[in-house]
Design a protein around this motif. Structure first.
Motif, short mmCIF file in Angstrom:
data_model
loop_
_atom_site.label_atom_id
_atom_site.label_comp_id
_atom_site.label_asym_id
_atom_site.label_seq_id
_atom_site.Cartn_x
_atom_site.Cartn_y
_atom_site.Cartn_z
N GLU A 169 0.83 -1.21 0.00
CA GLU A 169 0.00 0.00 0.00
C GLU A 169 0.86 1.26 0.00
OE1 GLU A 169 -0.42 -2.60 1.83
OE2 GLU A 169 -2.52 -3.23 1.86
N VAL A 170 1.93 1.25 0.81
CA VAL A 170 2.82 2.41 0.88
C VAL A 170 3.50 2.63 -0.46
CG1 VAL A 170 4.91 3.37 1.94
CG2 VAL A 170 3.20 2.21 3.36
N MET A 171 4.05 1.56 -1.06
CA MET A 171 4.76 1.70 -2.33
C MET A 171 3.82 2.13 -3.45
SD MET A 171 7.67 -1.30 -2.36
CE MET A 171 6.61 -2.66 -1.89
N ALA A 172 2.60 1.59 -3.45
CA ALA A 172 1.64 1.99 -4.48
C ALA A 172 1.30 3.47 -4.35
CB ALA A 172 0.38 1.13 -4.39
N ASP A 173 1.17 3.96 -3.11
CA ASP A 173 0.90 5.39 -2.91
C ASP A 173 2.06 6.25 -3.40
OD1 ASP A 173 -1.61 5.04 -1.92
OD2 ASP A 173 -1.16 5.61 0.14
N LEU A 174 3.28 5.79 -3.18
CA LEU A 174 4.46 6.56 -3.61
C LEU A 174 4.58 6.61 -5.13
CD1 LEU A 174 7.21 5.45 -1.05
CD2 LEU A 174 5.70 7.45 -0.98
N LEU A 175 3.78 5.78 -5.84
CA LEU A 175 3.81 5.77 -7.30
C LEU A 175 2.56 6.41 -7.91
CD1 LEU A 175 5.29 2.22 -7.96
CD2 LEU A 175 6.45 4.42 -8.15
N MET A 176 1.77 7.11 -7.10
CA MET A 176 0.61 7.81 -7.64
C MET A 176 1.02 9.15 -8.21
SD MET A 176 -2.37 6.97 -4.84
CE MET A 176 -3.56 7.88 -5.82
N LEU A 177 0.47 9.50 -9.36
CA LEU A 177 0.88 10.74 -10.05
C LEU A 177 0.58 11.97 -9.21
CD1 LEU A 177 1.99 12.15 -12.52
CD2 LEU A 177 -0.26 11.96 -13.60
N GLU A 178 -0.55 11.99 -8.51
CA GLU A 178 -0.89 13.14 -7.68
C GLU A 178 -0.08 13.20 -6.40
OE1 GLU A 178 -5.00 13.38 -6.76
OE2 GLU A 178 -5.64 13.81 -8.82
N ASN A 179 0.65 12.14 -6.09
CA ASN A 179 1.33 12.01 -4.80
C ASN A 179 2.85 12.18 -4.94
OD1 ASN A 179 0.22 11.68 -2.25
ND2 ASN A 179 0.93 9.57 -2.05
N GLN A 180 3.28 13.02 -5.87
CA GLN A 180 4.70 13.15 -6.17
C GLN A 180 5.25 14.50 -5.71
OE1 GLN A 180 6.44 10.49 -7.57
NE2 GLN A 180 4.44 9.50 -7.27
N ILE A 181 6.55 14.51 -5.39
CA ILE A 181 7.30 15.75 -5.24
C ILE A 181 8.52 15.65 -6.15
CG2 ILE A 181 6.51 16.19 -2.88
CD1 ILE A 181 9.16 15.20 -1.85
N PRO A 182 9.09 16.79 -6.58
CA PRO A 182 10.20 16.75 -7.55
C PRO A 182 11.37 15.93 -7.05
CG PRO A 182 9.33 18.97 -7.35
CD PRO A 182 8.66 18.16 -6.27
N PHE A 183 12.02 15.24 -7.97
CA PHE A 183 13.11 14.34 -7.61
C PHE A 183 14.31 15.10 -7.07
CE2 PHE A 183 16.17 10.90 -8.13
CZ PHE A 183 15.39 9.79 -7.80
N PHE A 184 14.54 16.33 -7.57
CA PHE A 184 15.71 17.06 -7.09
C PHE A 184 15.57 17.44 -5.61
CE2 PHE A 184 13.07 20.45 -8.98
CZ PHE A 184 13.00 21.36 -7.95
N VAL A 185 14.35 17.51 -5.09
CA VAL A 185 14.14 17.73 -3.66
C VAL A 185 14.68 16.54 -2.87
CG1 VAL A 185 12.41 18.07 -1.85
CG2 VAL A 185 12.13 19.21 -4.07
N MET A 186 14.38 15.33 -3.36
CA MET A 186 14.89 14.12 -2.71
C MET A 186 16.41 14.08 -2.75
SD MET A 186 11.97 13.06 -1.96
CE MET A 186 12.68 11.72 -1.04
N HIS A 187 16.96 14.52 -3.87
CA HIS A 187 18.42 14.52 -4.03
C HIS A 187 19.08 15.46 -3.01
CE1 HIS A 187 22.27 14.18 -6.13
NE2 HIS A 187 22.37 15.49 -6.02
#
Length: 472
Positions: free
Chosen positions: A202-220
């Motif tokens: 459930e957690v991984m599926a939520d992390l792959l939802m289009l509305e549930n994203q933040i930019p990748f450079f923030v994670m970097h």
């Protein structure tokens, strides 16, 4: 002698003066004088504006708020955790991690790792407009401070979740940081890891939802600069994230190496890239033959087309080949595994392809093709017997409904040329393969061939027996 050139020059100057006076007389209207004076003053006092420190080049938005029917709401509704501005402070009822629990998780990791707040906000501040440009314009209302705070907590939570779900990396590194006397801290860490693993899908599926994203450079920024008391030893966040998603279907292609690409938009983009064929399904076009399609599995099998499980590393690779002098056709399909979470992931991957448009259309084409191949339970049964659907827990009817429902929800009139090429190959084989009137004629022709070969063998044996040897 009179100098005519001087006379001509004086006449010209006189004419020009007359014209200029006429112009001035026309422009002497009160409104014209006021307008001229105002603009001249504005021009004289105007100074070059200072460029905004946050100004960024125009870029395509990559995170979208989707429109969907009420019947499909469950497919796009977060189940475990809300991430990003679209799900910020939404109703927390039924979520595994509410806003409060999400903040507690981040505070726990801050106690263990000593996260550098100052560095994060210093890094994100000049990029806040770049963050906004990743979302559809006007799709949320958060000021810079609130947006930055949300990015910090959501980004830290994602890193904690991915580390916990990626072969226990989080808990092992936490153990290295904690003293034996800190029993409450140890228990809190164990509880978090246990909770994440119990609802991992459930957690991984939520992390792959289009509305549930933040930019990748923030994670970097968080991964590279903000964890003070941990060394990742050159391990990149994108590699840890992919390892976390390794157990999700569709499977990752092992030929996809993250060093081949570095411009990932968000986690869904990373997942999409790792499952998509290289240099295929990149374009989209309206085909000139709207009636072009592919027949069902049952119909194709009746036309001497068989189905085999493909060994391709990319599950989107559906390939057609002809065998036995074009009398047989083979469609190779990679192994299919469908689970309860699969539809949510497929829907979001296709939604990303349709909304963004710069990452290819492999999932769109795949679902379109499978929805045409699989329309009855018998079609599914034949794929099971071919080993293509061998380990899928869904029933035959559920598999049919899976592809049909996704296809009906997409409403796409254009498809990649790669798909039409496959359709053309199959259509050409079905229409032009060598045919025999019926199976008995085929058997008769085969028997005649055997008799002819037997006769020739006997003839050569007789000739060899009676043929004179050398010297006789």
């Amino acid at each position: 002698m009179m100098d005519h050139s001087i006379e001509i020059n004086e006449m010209t100057r006189s004419m020009n003066s007359t014209v200029e006076n006429r112009k001035n007389s026309v422009n002497r209207a009160p409104w014209a004088e006021r307008l001229t004076t105002r603009l001249e003053e504005e021009c004289n006092t105007w100074t070059l504006p200072n460029p905004s420190p946050n100004a960024v080049p125009k870029q395509n938005a990559s995170i979208f708020k989707l429109r969907y029917n009420q019947d499909d709401e469950e497919l796009y509704k977060v189940c475990a955790v809300g991430i990003g501005p679209y799900n910020h402070h939404k109703s927390q009822e039924g979520l595994l991690f509410s806003d409060t629990e999400k903040r507690d998780t981040v505070m726990l990791s801050t106690r263990v790792y000593r996260i550098d707040f100052k560095t994060f906000f210093s890094e994100i501040s000049p990029k806040i407009n770049e963050v906004r440009a990743c979302y559809a314009e006007g799709s949320f209302e958060l000021d810079d401070e609130a947006l930055s705070e949300m990015l910090f907590f959501d980004g830290c939570f994602i890193i904690c979740a991915i580390m916990a779900l990626s072969r226990g990396l989080l808990f092992s590194t936490w153990n290295k940081r904690m003293d034996r006397e800190e029993e409450p801290l140890i228990n809190a860490c164990k509880s978090l890891v246990r909770k994440l693993n119990q609802k991992a899908r459930e957690v991984m599926a939520d992390l792959l939802m289009l509305e549930n994203q933040i930019p990748f450079f923030v994670m970097h920024i968080l991964w590279e600069h903000c964890f003070l008391d941990i060394t990742f030893d050159g391990v990149l966040f994108k590699d840890v994230a992919l390892a976390c998603f390794d157990d999700l279907y569709p499977r990752r292609s092992r030929s996809r190496v993250t060093s081949q690409s570095s411009d990932f938009l968000h986690l869904l983009d990373l997942f999409h890239w790792s499952r998509s064929p290289i240099d295929r399904f990149r374009e989209i076009a309206t085909y000139s033959q709207p009636g072009l399609y592919i027949s069902t599995v049952t119909e194709l099998q009746a036309s001497s087309v068989i189905f085999k499980k493909s060994a391709s590393d990319f599950f989107l690779d559906i390939i057609f080949s002809e065998r036995f002098f074009r009398t047989k056709g083979v469609i190779f399909i990679p192994e299919i595994n469908l689970y309860a979470y699969s539809r949510r992931i497929f829907q979001n991957l296709i939604a990303f392809e349709q909304a963004y448009g710069l990452r290819g259309y492999g999932f769109t084409a795949y679902v379109e093709c499978m929805a045409q191949l699989v329309q009855t339970e018998k079609d599914v049964s034949l794929l099971r017997s071919s080993g293509i659907l061998a380990s899928t827990p869904m029933t035959d009817k559920e598999v049919v409904d899976f592809y049909t429902t996704i296809r009906d929800g997409v409403h796409v009139e254009e498809m990649p040329p790669d798909l039409y090429e496959l359709y053309e190959q199959v259509k050409d084989h079905v229409e032009h393969r060598p045919r025999f009137p019926n199976k008995w004629i085929t058997i008769s022709m085969f028997s005649v061939s055997i008799l002819a070969l037997t006769f020739l063998q006997a003839l050569y044996s007789i000739i060899g027996y009676y043929a004179p040897t050398n010297g006789h």
